[in-house]
Design an enzyme around this catalytic site. Sequence first.
Site, PDB file in Angstrom:
ATOM      1  N   CYS A   1     -30.321  -5.090  19.653  1.00 51.56           N
ATOM      2  CA  CYS A   1     -29.762  -4.770  20.977  1.00 51.56           C
ATOM      3  C   CYS A   1     -30.746  -4.036  21.876  1.00 51.56           C
ATOM      4  CB  CYS A   1     -28.540  -3.873  20.840  1.00 51.56           C
ATOM      5  SG  CYS A   1     -27.528  -4.218  19.431  1.00 51.56           S
TER       6      CYS A   1
ATOM      7  N   HIS B   1     -19.961  -8.662  18.869  1.00 55.25           N
ATOM      8  CA  HIS B   1     -20.915  -9.747  19.124  1.00 55.25           C
ATOM      9  C   HIS B   1     -21.196 -10.484  17.810  1.00 55.25           C
ATOM     10  CE1 HIS B   1     -22.720  -7.103  22.531  1.00 55.25           C
ATOM     11  NE2 HIS B   1     -22.060  -8.098  23.103  1.00 55.25           N
TER      12      HIS B   1
HETATM   13  C1  CIR Z   1     -21.276  -2.479  24.564  1.00 51.56           C
HETATM   14  O1  CIR Z   1     -20.132  -2.411  24.126  1.00 51.56           O
HETATM   15  O2  CIR Z   1     -21.615  -3.300  25.403  1.00 51.56           O
HETATM   16  C2  CIR Z   1     -22.306  -1.500  24.046  1.00 51.56           C
HETATM   17  N1  CIR Z   1     -21.681  -0.244  23.791  1.00 51.56           N
HETATM   18  C3  CIR Z   1     -22.961  -2.014  22.806  1.00 51.56           C
HETATM   19  C4  CIR Z   1     -23.809  -3.223  23.056  1.00 51.56           C
HETATM   20  C5  CIR Z   1     -24.576  -3.629  21.852  1.00 51.56           C
HETATM   21  N2  CIR Z   1     -25.400  -4.738  22.176  1.00 51.56           N
HETATM   22  C6  CIR Z   1     -25.780  -5.649  21.312  1.00 51.56           C
HETATM   23  O3  CIR Z   1     -25.308  -5.629  20.189  1.00 51.56           O
HETATM   24  N3  CIR Z   1     -26.580  -6.608  21.715  1.00 51.56           N
END
Ligand code: CIR
Length: 254
Positions: free
Chosen positions: A249, A162
């Site tokens: 997140c 991201h």
């Molecule tokens: C994913 O790959 O979707 C999750 N393991 C990690 C998401 C992290 N989210 C974020 O950085 N906003």
Amino acid sequence: MRLRHAITRAPSARMPEALVRERPAAPVDVARGRRQHAAYEAALADAGLTVTSLPPLDAHPDCCFVEDTAVVARGVALVTASAAPSRRGEEEAVAAALAPRVRVVRMEPPATLDGGDCLRVGERLFVGLSARSNAGGVDALRRTFEPLGLAIVPLPVGDALHLKSVCSALPDGRILVAAGRLPADCFGELEVVEIPEDEAAAANCLSLADRVLVADGFPETRARIEALGHRVVALDVSEMHKADGALTCLSILL
Ligand code: CIR
């Protein structure tokens, strides 16, 4: 506008099955992750936010990363559509928690977007063009937020998961960026604060009104933020890092 609320969700019992780009050296320790998450919620409350903590969704290993499920600005929440099949459905309880507080609008597939790709700085909403966020997602952001006065600025993110895996906003409008991870000058005139490559995992910090939450164990990043006059609160997020997540997140702030 001062932020007053945070929506969070405790880690899933299946967090060890979270989506990851590289398998971590040791699997996620769910009990430890839940303790770290509770400390994160306590840090938000200590900063004066009212925390709405949603129950974990054991069918969704990534459910604690609520940021990805909605983008909130100017009294509107755009509930996203995930490009990751295992994450579809995480948004429902979040939308229900948002509905009493803001106007909720929905993104429809094939548009996809993760909130982790959205970085708000003043009147600008930067959006990472990643494997998770496509042109339809960017269009949905435009339709939702441009009429409210925000400029949508797409940015390439290279091989990052991201946009906010490699950068985040500081409370003063500066941007914390992991060295070498984004094109030089992609933030225009905004001042960038670089952190060393070997501390790239700390590029995602969470700025609150009077403090910055930073991942524990990254002394140079901490020193650079403190040198700018900010109060730093360091939190252990080792289990979130194992699952490719970090501090922003874990909440939606409004
Ligand atoms: C994913 O790959 O979707 C999750 N393991 C990690 C998401 C992290 N989210 C974020 O950085 N906003």
